[in-house]
Scaffold this motif. Structure first.
Motif, PDB file in Angstrom:
ATOM      1  N   LEU A 178      27.192  15.103 -59.990  1.00 26.45           N
ATOM      2  CA  LEU A 178      27.074  15.499 -61.489  1.00 26.45           C
ATOM      3  C   LEU A 178      25.907  16.235 -61.808  1.00 26.45           C
ATOM      4  O   LEU A 178      25.498  17.375 -62.238  1.00 26.45           O
ATOM      5  N   SER A 179      24.638  15.531 -61.303  1.00 29.34           N
ATOM      6  CA  SER A 179      23.333  16.389 -61.553  1.00 29.34           C
ATOM      7  C   SER A 179      22.274  15.573 -60.675  1.00 29.34           C
ATOM      8  O   SER A 179      22.389  14.596 -60.002  1.00 29.34           O
ATOM      9  N   ARG A 180      21.086  16.187 -60.190  1.00 30.55           N
ATOM     10  CA  ARG A 180      20.219  15.780 -59.319  1.00 30.55           C
ATOM     11  C   ARG A 180      18.777  16.067 -60.284  1.00 30.55           C
ATOM     12  O   ARG A 180      18.645  17.102 -60.984  1.00 30.55           O
ATOM     13  N   GLY A 181      17.709  15.195 -60.086  1.00 32.00           N
ATOM     14  CA  GLY A 181      16.648  15.532 -60.700  1.00 32.00           C
ATOM     15  C   GLY A 181      16.332  14.089 -61.398  1.00 32.00           C
ATOM     16  O   GLY A 181      16.241  12.950 -61.049  1.00 32.00           O
ATOM     17  N   PRO A 182      15.755  14.361 -62.734  1.00 36.94           N
ATOM     18  CA  PRO A 182      15.359  13.242 -63.559  1.00 36.94           C
ATOM     19  C   PRO A 182      16.628  12.417 -64.051  1.00 36.94           C
ATOM     20  O   PRO A 182      17.645  12.758 -63.601  1.00 36.94           O
ATOM     21  N   SER A 183      16.397  11.009 -64.307  1.00 35.94           N
ATOM     22  CA  SER A 183      17.565  10.264 -64.663  1.00 35.94           C
ATOM     23  C   SER A 183      18.491  10.993 -65.745  1.00 35.94           C
ATOM     24  O   SER A 183      18.102  11.835 -66.419  1.00 35.94           O
TER      25      SER A 183
END
Length: 443
Positions: A178-183
């Motif tokens: 779904l996404s990568r990086g911050p929470s």
């Protein structure tokens, strides 16, 4: 021997052969170091389902999934106390979560040299599936889609990488990152077709059908708030105002005006009742050198009821099955020294800072009842940090809404016990034996 050069004193410099030997040694050393480093710290890859759910699993009713102090998973009958072990020696389980139909349990499995994967088991026939093999990163939060076809999870890779991914559990269901990086703070839509998610104050919508294309909804979302779906199809609650106090808005498109619901002084978290008709809002108060959990407000999403306020410093809360009550967790009993909880499981000589209290809040009358004081386990407090997302992953209420389940530390601070507590307060708490955390079936 051919040399690269010589100095005036007659000392020869490094020969071409020696240079080749040194270069080769450097390459070999780099290869060995690299293989060790990357074996220890592989780059996270896109998720896969290694064993999709097949066959037929029987849904269970009124059962508890209990994690004991050795991190083994048990099926416990709350009526008889009968226990049935679900996991094997050597497994190290975390965060069990019932599927929406109560046919499966998903849990994080750390059996492989400290690396964690995700397993799913059918308690009715003990069929087990490894849906995510250990890959060097650590999943730490599980969330089923309402139809049970997908399992979303958050994962961390040391201090360098965090990401959120989705596992498709049935035939032809996609698995994707779904996404990568911050929470990421996310919520499944009621029809399981999309995910509403917040990352660093940016609100996005991802559909399962077109998972590789996200729809950016607004750049002004509060960075620490999980969005919530409304009662009407396609409606959702979001927090507007990243630079100042967040205001909650109910709408379908953040680019257009919606219905104003509430404004917090500093920061908030929220979650809807199971019928999505009411919204519980927990504020965080900004005080000198600290952030203190603030009051709880109950807002109606269908405009039929006035807002109800509870002046209580709660850290977590859970909606009852009938949508009327909240079980709220605080660090104290009451500012009034003459008021005490109905029950206490606190061992003698326990410092006040380690104690907690479950309250029962009546959202219709505004009544607040301190039910039981105890010392919570670390497993539960770790899971309760994301109160808005744990609602659909962990259930402390009995299906009939008459009891809650809790894990309490004993006097030695190493062992813990699972207790059943009647929310009426009229019966003494009942022990179910060893355990640190327990979650009830939804039905």
């Amino acid at each position: 021997m051919t040399t690269i050069g010589s100095n005036q004193s007659g000392n020869t410099s490094i020969s071409r052969v020696e240079l080749a030997i040194y270069a080769g040694a450097i390459v070999v050393a780099a290869a060995i170091y690299g293989s060790i480093y990357f074996k220890r710290a592989p780059t996270p890859t896109a998720p896969q389902v290694f064993e999709p759910l097949t066959g037929v699993a029987e849904p269970l009713t009124n059962q508890l999934a209990v994690l004991d102090i050795r991190h083994q998973l048990w099926l416990v009958d709350p009526t008889t106390g009968h226990r049935e072990r679900l996991t094997r020696d050597g497994e190290y389980c975390e965060l069990p979560s019932w599927s929406p139909d109560d046919a499966y349990l998903a849990y994080i499995n750390g059996a492989s040299e400290g690396r964690h994967g995700i397993n799913i088991i059918s308690p009715s026939n003990h069929t087990e599936y490894q849906v995510l093999k250990p890959q060097g990163f650590n999943p730490y939060f599980l969330n089923w889609s309402p139809d049970g076809h997908f399992l979303a999870y958050s994962a961390s890779f040391g201090e360098r990488v965090r990401f959120c991914a989705v596992l498709g559990l049935v035939d032809k269901s996609p698995s994707f990152e779904l996404s990568r990086g911050p929470s990421v703070y996310w919520q499944w839509s009621p029809d399981s077709r999309s995910i509403l998610w917040n990352q660093s104050g940016e609100l996005n919508l991802t559909t399962v059908k077109n998972w590789d294309r996200k729809k950016k909804l607004t750049p002004s979302f509060d960075a620490f708030t999980t969005p919530a779906w409304g009662k009407e199809t396609g409606s959702f609650v979001y927090a507007r105002g990243a630079e100042g106090p967040p205001s909650l808005i109910l709408g379908r498109d953040p680019g257009q005006s919606g219905r104003y619901l509430y404004t917090a002084d500093f920061r908030l978290t929220m979650t809807t009742s199971r019928d999505r008709a009411r919204l519980a809002i927990l504020e965080m108060q900004r005080k000198p050198r600290s952030r203190v959990p603030g009051p709880i407000a109950i807002v109606s999403l269908d405009e039929e009821r006035p807002t109800v306020h509870f002046p209580i410093e709660a850290y977590a809360f859970f909606w009852s099955p009938n949508h009327r009550y909240l079980a709220a967790l605080t660090r104290h009993v009451d500012p009034d020294p003459n008021r005490t909880a109905i029950h206490s499981l606190v061992p003698p000589d326990t410092v006040e800072a380690s104690q907690a209290c479950w309250w029962i809040l009546d959202t219709e009358t505004g009544d607040m009842t301190p039910l039981i004081q105890f010392v919570p386990t670390h497993n539960f407090m770790g899971a309760a940090n994301r109160v808005s997302q744990i609602q659909s992953a962990h259930n402390i209420w009995s299906p009939d809404g008459t009891q809650i389940v809790l894990g309490a530390l004993e006097a030695d601070r190493h062992t813990s016990t699972i207790w059943l507590v009647a929310v009426s307060g009229e019966e003494a708490p009942r022990s179910l034996g060893d355990g640190s955390i327990a979650t009830w079936t939804w039905h």
